[in-house]
Design a protein around this motif. Structure first.
Motif, short mmCIF file in Angstrom:
data_model
loop_
_atom_site.label_atom_id
_atom_site.label_comp_id
_atom_site.label_asym_id
_atom_site.label_seq_id
_atom_site.Cartn_x
_atom_site.Cartn_y
_atom_site.Cartn_z
N SER A 8 31.11 53.09 42.91
CA SER A 8 31.11 54.36 42.19
C SER A 8 29.70 54.61 41.69
O SER A 8 28.85 53.71 41.70
CB SER A 8 32.06 54.29 40.98
OG SER A 8 31.52 53.41 39.99
N THR A 9 29.44 55.82 41.21
CA THR A 9 28.20 56.04 40.49
C THR A 9 28.37 55.44 39.10
O THR A 9 29.50 55.18 38.65
CB THR A 9 27.88 57.54 40.35
OG1 THR A 9 28.88 58.15 39.51
CG2 THR A 9 27.86 58.22 41.72
N ALA A 10 27.26 55.25 38.41
CA ALA A 10 27.35 54.73 37.05
C ALA A 10 28.12 55.69 36.15
O ALA A 10 28.91 55.27 35.30
CB ALA A 10 25.94 54.48 36.50
N LEU A 59 31.65 50.35 39.55
CA LEU A 59 32.95 49.79 39.91
C LEU A 59 32.72 48.93 41.14
O LEU A 59 31.89 49.25 41.99
CB LEU A 59 33.90 50.94 40.24
CG LEU A 59 35.31 50.62 40.73
CD1 LEU A 59 36.16 50.06 39.60
CD2 LEU A 59 35.97 51.89 41.29
N THR A 60 33.45 47.80 41.26
CA THR A 60 33.33 46.99 42.47
C THR A 60 34.61 46.96 43.29
O THR A 60 34.56 46.84 44.52
CB THR A 60 32.95 45.53 42.14
OG1 THR A 60 34.00 44.95 41.33
CG2 THR A 60 31.62 45.45 41.41
N LEU A 73 35.68 56.40 34.00
CA LEU A 73 36.87 55.60 34.25
C LEU A 73 37.13 54.64 33.09
O LEU A 73 38.25 54.53 32.59
CB LEU A 73 36.70 54.81 35.55
CG LEU A 73 37.73 53.70 35.81
CD1 LEU A 73 39.13 54.29 35.98
CD2 LEU A 73 37.33 52.87 37.02
N VAL A 74 36.08 53.95 32.65
CA VAL A 74 36.21 52.97 31.57
C VAL A 74 36.68 53.63 30.27
O VAL A 74 37.59 53.13 29.60
CB VAL A 74 34.87 52.24 31.35
CG1 VAL A 74 34.91 51.39 30.09
CG2 VAL A 74 34.53 51.36 32.57
N ASP A 111 46.98 49.33 38.10
CA ASP A 111 45.91 48.80 38.93
C ASP A 111 44.76 48.33 38.04
O ASP A 111 44.36 49.01 37.10
CB ASP A 111 45.39 49.88 39.88
CG ASP A 111 46.39 50.21 40.99
OD1 ASP A 111 47.39 49.48 41.11
OD2 ASP A 111 46.16 51.19 41.71
N MET A 112 44.24 47.17 38.35
CA MET A 112 43.13 46.61 37.58
C MET A 112 41.81 46.99 38.23
O MET A 112 41.64 46.79 39.43
CB MET A 112 43.23 45.08 37.53
CG MET A 112 44.48 44.54 36.90
SD MET A 112 44.50 42.72 36.87
CE MET A 112 44.51 42.33 38.63
N TRP A 113 40.89 47.53 37.46
CA TRP A 113 39.56 47.77 38.00
C TRP A 113 38.66 46.59 37.64
O TRP A 113 38.81 45.95 36.61
CB TRP A 113 38.96 49.09 37.51
CG TRP A 113 38.91 49.29 36.02
CD1 TRP A 113 39.72 50.10 35.28
CD2 TRP A 113 37.98 48.71 35.08
NE1 TRP A 113 39.37 50.05 33.95
CE2 TRP A 113 38.31 49.22 33.81
CE3 TRP A 113 36.91 47.83 35.20
CZ2 TRP A 113 37.60 48.85 32.65
CZ3 TRP A 113 36.20 47.46 34.07
CH2 TRP A 113 36.54 47.97 32.81
N TYR A 114 37.75 46.30 38.55
CA TYR A 114 36.72 45.29 38.34
C TYR A 114 35.37 46.00 38.42
O TYR A 114 35.20 46.93 39.22
CB TYR A 114 36.77 44.21 39.42
CG TYR A 114 38.05 43.41 39.47
CD1 TYR A 114 38.16 42.19 38.82
CD2 TYR A 114 39.16 43.88 40.18
CE1 TYR A 114 39.33 41.44 38.89
CE2 TYR A 114 40.33 43.15 40.24
CZ TYR A 114 40.42 41.93 39.60
OH TYR A 114 41.58 41.20 39.66
N GLY A 115 34.42 45.58 37.61
CA GLY A 115 33.14 46.26 37.64
C GLY A 115 32.03 45.48 36.99
O GLY A 115 32.22 44.35 36.50
#
Length: 337
Positions: free
Chosen positions: A309-311, A134-135, A317-318, A263-267
């Motif tokens: 985050s960790t992988a 996650l970024t 999450l995904v 909320d939008m996650w970016y990764g």
């Protein structure tokens, strides 16, 4: 005269900066300590594929992380924008890429929405990628044109109930977070407003500012300048908490206008089959980059909150988000056509 301000010190710093530019521009790399696992990477440039156009939040992430990743790994890093088909073109390029660490995908949660919207894709956007980290997180806010007279999200809900379908909302296209956020708003608030899809945020925003459509969800950094000048009215934020850039703006739940936390996650993802040691390498290096004050500031002024985050955490999450949006898409009967 102290050492920091001495002419020789300034000259040394300037020569160092010049050498860095020359090295980067020629593709030659100064000898510097790099992680041992980086030695297994191909000598070719590392590609950060962004499946959307330049200037987006995803593009900003790639162009902020890229140069710093290059410095740390001793490899050229280039950003490759592969826009089209709601991100599917760029995503497929990474799915088909060699799993040798030379190609990464920088994307947003549109990825998991596409998994449900495009069941006929020749690949699975969720299962056929390797999560790296996650970024950041980004927020969407619900806005309206001033001519509507809406001051709060409750005003919009009331008007929509009085005249179902009469209010038009825009989005950058079917399946985008902006679109599905409004569908979630409709579902939880019990209202119906008409969707007008556009090809990109720019055209949709232009019509919103011109009053051709009444409302839409926008990323906070896109909406904020227009909210401050009064060209748009902020009605609520689609998050579980308020945002420091607009601390007076209530969440939609606070406004009792639907249960919308989008909320939008970016990764960042790697091709399927990427060796665990390379995934661990990128995870470690990118998470360290995200801790930089300079990077935090670059993200935060765009309304994004850096968060690594960790992988394994990112994978969880995904997968959870994919199930969530698949359920909404099925319930609302949303299609990509």
């Amino acid at each position: 005269m102290n050492a920091i301000s001495s002419p020789s010190r300034r000259l040394s710093l300037r020569l160092g900066a010049l050498l860095t530019v020359m090295v980067a521009s020629t593709g030659l790399w100064a000898q510097a300590p790099v992680p041992a696992a980086a030695n297994t990477l191909p000598q070719a440039p590392i590609r950060l594929i962004v499946p959307f156009t330049p200037g987006t939040g995803i593009d900003l992430i790639a162009r902020t992380i890229g140069p710093r990743l290059s410095e740390r790994l001793g490899r050229p890093v280039v950003v490759d924008n592969r826009a089209g088909a709601s991100g599917n073109i760029g995503t497929e390029a990474v799915v088909r890429a060699a799993p040798n660490g030379s190609t990464l995908l920088v994307t947003v949660n549109t990825l998991v929405m596409n998994a449900a919207l495009y069941p006929q894709l020749p690949f699975d956007p969720v299962k056929d990628l390797t999560p790296v980290t996650l970024t950041s997180w980004g927020q969407l806010i619900l806005v309206a044109h001033p001519k509507t007279g809406f001051k709060t999200a409750t005003d919009l809900v009331t008007a929509a109930r009085q005249a179902p379908g009469r209010i038009n909302y825009g989005s950058p296209g079917v399946g985008t977070p902006h679109h599905l956020s409004m569908e979630l708003f409709k579902a939880t608030a019990g209202v119906f407003v008409t969707h007008i899809p556009y090809r990109g945020t720019g055209p949709a925003l232009t019509d919103l500012l011109g009053g051709q459509i009444e409302t839409m969800f926008l990323p906070i950094h896109v909406a904020l300048p227009h909210v401050k000048t009064g060209r748009l009215v902020a009605l609520g934020i689609g998050s579980d908490k308020r945002h420091p850039l607009l601390p007076e703006l209530p969440t939609l739940a606070e406004a009792k206008a639907g249960n919308v936390s989008v909320d939008m996650w970016y990764g960042i993802f790697a091709p399927p089959g990427t060796p665990p040691d390379l995934v661990a390498l990128y995870n470690r290096e990118i998470r360290d980059i995200l801790l930089s004050d300079e990077v935090k500031k670059a993200f935060q002024v765009q309304g994004m909150d850096p968060s690594g985050s960790t992988a394994a955490e990112f994978k969880t999450l995904v997968e959870a988000d994919a199930k969530r949006w698949a359920g909404l898409i099925k319930t609302q009967g949303i299609t990509a056509n």
